[in-house]
Design a protein around this motif. Structure first.
Motif, PDB file in Angstrom:
ATOM      1  N   GLY A  83      11.841  16.344 -24.859  1.00  0.00           N
ATOM      2  CA  GLY A  83      11.891  15.507 -23.667  1.00  0.00           C
ATOM      3  C   GLY A  83      10.990  16.011 -22.557  1.00  0.00           C
ATOM      4  O   GLY A  83      10.000  16.727 -22.785  1.00  0.00           O
ATOM      5  N   ALA A  84      11.350  15.659 -21.333  1.00  0.00           N
ATOM      6  CA  ALA A  84      10.587  16.061 -20.146  1.00  0.00           C
ATOM      7  C   ALA A  84      11.590  16.496 -19.083  1.00  0.00           C
ATOM      8  O   ALA A  84      11.896  15.733 -18.156  1.00  0.00           O
ATOM      9  N   ASN A  98      12.633   5.355 -27.982  1.00  0.00           N
ATOM     10  CA  ASN A  98      12.492   6.538 -28.819  1.00  0.00           C
ATOM     11  C   ASN A  98      12.782   6.265 -30.296  1.00  0.00           C
ATOM     12  O   ASN A  98      12.391   7.052 -31.152  1.00  0.00           O
ATOM     13  N   TRP A 119       9.388  11.663 -25.199  1.00  0.00           N
ATOM     14  CA  TRP A 119       8.713  12.007 -23.954  1.00  0.00           C
ATOM     15  C   TRP A 119       7.790  13.205 -24.108  1.00  0.00           C
ATOM     16  O   TRP A 119       6.785  13.305 -23.411  1.00  0.00           O
ATOM     17  N   ARG A 139       2.657  17.224 -21.014  1.00  0.00           N
ATOM     18  CA  ARG A 139       3.282  17.071 -22.333  1.00  0.00           C
ATOM     19  C   ARG A 139       2.485  17.878 -23.350  1.00  0.00           C
ATOM     20  O   ARG A 139       1.432  18.438 -23.031  1.00  0.00           O
ATOM     21  N   THR A 196       7.181  17.831 -19.520  1.00  0.00           N
ATOM     22  CA  THR A 196       7.725  18.631 -20.613  1.00  0.00           C
ATOM     23  C   THR A 196       7.580  20.117 -20.313  1.00  0.00           C
ATOM     24  O   THR A 196       6.653  20.529 -19.619  1.00  0.00           O
ATOM     25  N   PRO A 218       7.041  10.711 -19.799  1.00  0.00           N
ATOM     26  CA  PRO A 218       8.327  10.078 -19.488  1.00  0.00           C
ATOM     27  C   PRO A 218       8.201   8.581 -19.223  1.00  0.00           C
ATOM     28  O   PRO A 218       8.308   8.112 -18.094  1.00  0.00           O
ATOM     29  N   THR A 219       7.979   7.825 -20.289  1.00  0.00           N
ATOM     30  CA  THR A 219       7.861   6.372 -20.163  1.00  0.00           C
ATOM     31  C   THR A 219       8.775   5.703 -21.180  1.00  0.00           C
ATOM     32  O   THR A 219       9.110   6.279 -22.220  1.00  0.00           O
TER      33      THR A 219
END
Length: 435
Positions: free
Chosen positions: A99-100, A359, A347, A330, A316, A352-353
């Motif tokens: 993730g982030a 996902n 992400w 990232r 991230t 983060p979109t």
């Protein structure tokens, strides 16, 4: 037999595990690692505590976690307890789904002042994330400024504005609920660099803001474009802007009896945060749109504020031995491939979109690439090799059955009307896992 390691037990991690099961059935073993003793990542510590229907997606992940060829290995920090090269030596594929979890910096003077937080930290505080449980925000000032025009900004504003009764049924942690009930905030200003047509807020979240018992959302009619221009928006955006128009049309007397004003300040870009040790004001520059971009006009003003929360995005966490794109925040990758045998998803791949559901296709896509790359497998040892490392290093690994003990204890500790009272310290989680 294929052996897959997935680092991260949030939506991207478990959707990827689900995809691996659908791809290979009984011919795969999947180990899902997490640095925390508890699974589900963003679902547990990122989704707003009053959005329990969204958190219910964890039941789908549990169905994957309870299959015989998927293991949850919590309380294991990759890069510290075990390295990426060690995982690469043990597994046919290692997929990073971390993730982030960290906030993007504002890049403004004064953002290091006390009581200035990123949304990951502030949301983590009221959601009981162990990394932020001791945040202790000061909520005695009359004004809070929330920077950003997305759903996270709305979540933060709504949590600050809710009454205690309105938290019924939520799993907001006790320390945050107590602090919020003692808060003296009377004004919440949501700053957006651009205008109403450029918001990333969805209709459901905006609609919720209009039904709070002690708060009134306020939009300046002059900030709204001509209603005829709404036709160019997609249906979701039109509904969101319709909420803003309804807020702007409210008669002043509707807000007179409300204790808290939630003000949308569009075309407003923060340029500095001021204060001695703790924030006491935000300096703002008025903007205008030029070809869709927010451009400063040179007109500035000040918003006195004692709390600032920046909801401008996430990045991230780097992991040793993994190429990282600092600019994008990232892992450096080509469509999810980092190097042979090492992948990223969610992400940590794209930034983060997207929504939680985004996902799922991402997880299935990366497993297709893994299947193409590893064929029938490479004969590596997989989880058996990790178990030997864990024993040699005396790692206190939390399995899924241990997590269920933690969950049972949280449910048992819940206050009236709440689904659970989360443990906020790792040592408390470990103790509960041990029964």
């Amino acid at each position: 037999m294929r052996h897959i390691a997935i680092v991260g037990s949030g939506p991207a991690g478990y959707y990827t595990a689900e995809a691996a099961l659908k791809q290979w059935g009984d011919d795969v073993r999947v180990d899902v690692y997490d640095s925390l003793p508890v699974p589900f990542g963003l679902i547990r510590s990122g989704v707003a505590p009053d959005h329990q229907s969204i958190k219910a997606v964890s039941r789908r992940y549990e169905a994957t976690a309870l299959t015989g060829n998927v293991r949850f290995l919590g309380n294991v920090t990759i890069g510290r307890d075990v390295t990426i090269p060690e995982l690469e030596a043990l597994y046919d594929a290692v997929v990073l789904a971390t993730g982030a979890p960290h906030d993007r910096k504002l890049g403004l003077p004064g953002e290091e002042l006390r009581n200035v937080f990123g949304s990951a930290a502030f949301v983590g505080w009221y959601n009981g994330h162990p990394g932020f449980a001791r945040l202790d925000p000061h909520l005695a000032h009359h004004t809070a400024v929330v920077i950003g025009n997305g759903n996270v900004a709305l979540d933060v504003a709504r949590i600050l504005a809710k009454s205690q009764d309105e938290f019924a049924g939520s799993d907001i942690v006790a320390h945050a609920l107590d602090a919020l009930q003692e808060a003296r905030i009377e004004r919440i200003v949501i700053l957006g660099r651009r205008g109403p047509h450029q918001i990333a807020m969805t209709p459901k979240e905006l609609g919720e803001l209009g039904h709070l018992s002690r708060a009134c959302p306020i939009v300046e009619a002059a900030d709204l474009p001509d209603e005829s221009e709404d036709a160019a928006l997609d249906p979701g955006q039109r509904k969101s802007v319709a909420h803003l128009r309804a807020f702007a049309a409210r008669p002043p007397e509707d807000c007179a009896a409300k204790a808290i004003r939630v003000e949308f300040d569009f075309f407003a870009s923060p340029v500095a945060i001021t204060g001695a040790e703790r924030v006491d004001a935000v300096q703002v520059e008025r903007t205008k749109l030029v070809d869709g971009r927010a451009v400063g006009t040179g007109e500035t003003y000040e918003i006195p504020a004692g709390l600032v929360i920046a909801c401008i995005g996430y990045q991230t966490s780097p992991i040793p031995d993994v190429p990282f794109d600092e600019k994008a925040g990232r892992f450096a990758n080509a469509e999810g491939r980092i190097r042979p045998g090492l992948y990223c998803v969610g992400w940590s791949r794209r930034g983060p979109t997207g929504t939680i559901g985004t996902n799922r296709p991402d997880g299935f896509s990366i497993i297709e690439k893994v299947a193409e790359d590893i064929g029938a497998g490479t004969g590596k040892r997989g989880g058996e090799g990790f178990d030997e490392i864990a024993q040699a290093r005396d790692l206190k690994v939390v399995r899924y059955r241990d997590w269920k003990r933690i969950e049972e204890a949280e449910i048992a500790n819940a206050r009236a009307g709440s689904p659970r009272e989360k443990f906020v310290l790792v040592q408390e989680m470990i103790a509960a896992a041990q029964g």
